[in-house]
Design an enzyme around this catalytic site. Structure first.
Site, PDB file in Angstrom:
ATOM      1  N   HIS A 150      80.727  24.792  30.728  1.00  0.00           N
ATOM      2  CA  HIS A 150      82.088  24.760  29.912  1.00  0.00           C
ATOM      3  C   HIS A 150      83.025  23.586  29.662  1.00  0.00           C
ATOM      4  O   HIS A 150      82.234  22.533  30.253  1.00  0.00           O
ATOM      5  CB  HIS A 150      82.871  25.576  31.268  1.00  0.00           C
ATOM      6  CG  HIS A 150      83.149  24.797  32.446  1.00  0.00           C
ATOM      7  ND1 HIS A 150      82.078  24.905  33.411  1.00  0.00           N
ATOM      8  CD2 HIS A 150      84.127  24.266  33.090  1.00  0.00           C
ATOM      9  CE1 HIS A 150      82.566  24.122  34.556  1.00  0.00           C
ATOM     10  NE2 HIS A 150      83.688  23.737  34.276  1.00  0.00           N
ATOM     11  N   ASP A 209      92.992  27.391  32.165  1.00  0.00           N
ATOM     12  CA  ASP A 209      92.498  26.999  33.496  1.00  0.00           C
ATOM     13  C   ASP A 209      93.683  27.408  34.329  1.00  0.00           C
ATOM     14  O   ASP A 209      94.841  27.126  34.130  1.00  0.00           O
ATOM     15  CB  ASP A 209      92.134  25.554  33.642  1.00  0.00           C
ATOM     16  CG  ASP A 209      91.500  24.947  34.510  1.00  0.00           C
ATOM     17  OD1 ASP A 209      92.225  25.195  35.846  1.00  0.00           O
ATOM     18  OD2 ASP A 209      90.460  24.540  34.706  1.00  0.00           O
ATOM     19  N   HIS A 264      86.341  21.548  28.882  1.00  0.00           N
ATOM     20  CA  HIS A 264      87.824  21.575  28.861  1.00  0.00           C
ATOM     21  C   HIS A 264      88.261  21.005  27.778  1.00  0.00           C
ATOM     22  O   HIS A 264      88.039  19.931  27.414  1.00  0.00           O
ATOM     23  CB  HIS A 264      88.124  20.690  30.287  1.00  0.00           C
ATOM     24  CG  HIS A 264      87.693  20.982  31.556  1.00  0.00           C
ATOM     25  ND1 HIS A 264      88.215  21.564  32.568  1.00  0.00           N
ATOM     26  CD2 HIS A 264      86.118  20.811  31.993  1.00  0.00           C
ATOM     27  CE1 HIS A 264      87.535  21.780  33.595  1.00  0.00           C
ATOM     28  NE2 HIS A 264      86.235  21.261  33.184  1.00  0.00           N
TER      29      HIS A 264
END
Length: 114
Positions: free
Chosen positions: A100, A30, A102
């Site tokens: 998505h 990220d 994390h």
């Protein structure tokens, strides 16, 4: 989707710091990390969010889920553990409308992050 940021990353149109890739899954660091280790894991085909998971794409989504522990292990997160988060919709904080997950770790995480 032609304007999807993550689709452009998968296509190589936008650079990323890739940590994992296979036929169905792409993972990268990220750019605005919330933990010492913060990686995004996405399906290569465009799926807007967890709400769009269906019988037609469940095999791809399951491959993403199966990849997450392998990715976390490769990042050295086995011993201390890690958190997996997905957001669904604007109110939940989803800013890129491509499913998505994390992976967050590398330190003791506050409860408020999840």
């Amino acid at each position: 989707m032609e304007n999807c940021l993550f689709c452009k990353i998968v296509a190589g149109e936008i650079p990323s710091n890739k940590v994992y890739e296979d036929e169905d899954v792409f993972a990268f660091h990220d750019i605005n990390p919330n933990a010492p280790v913060h990686v995004l894991v996405i399906p290569k085909p465009h799926i807007p969010s967890i709400a769009a998971v269906s019988g037609e794409n469940i095999e791809t989504v399951s491959r993403v889920l199966l990849a997450i522990p392998k990715i976390a292990s490769s990042l050295g997160l086995d011993e201390g553990g890690y958190r997996v988060i997905t957001n669904c919709g604007e109110d939940a904080g989803q800013t890129v409308h491509h499913l998505h997950f994390h992976i967050l770790g590398g330190k003791k995480l506050p409860v408020s992050l999840g």
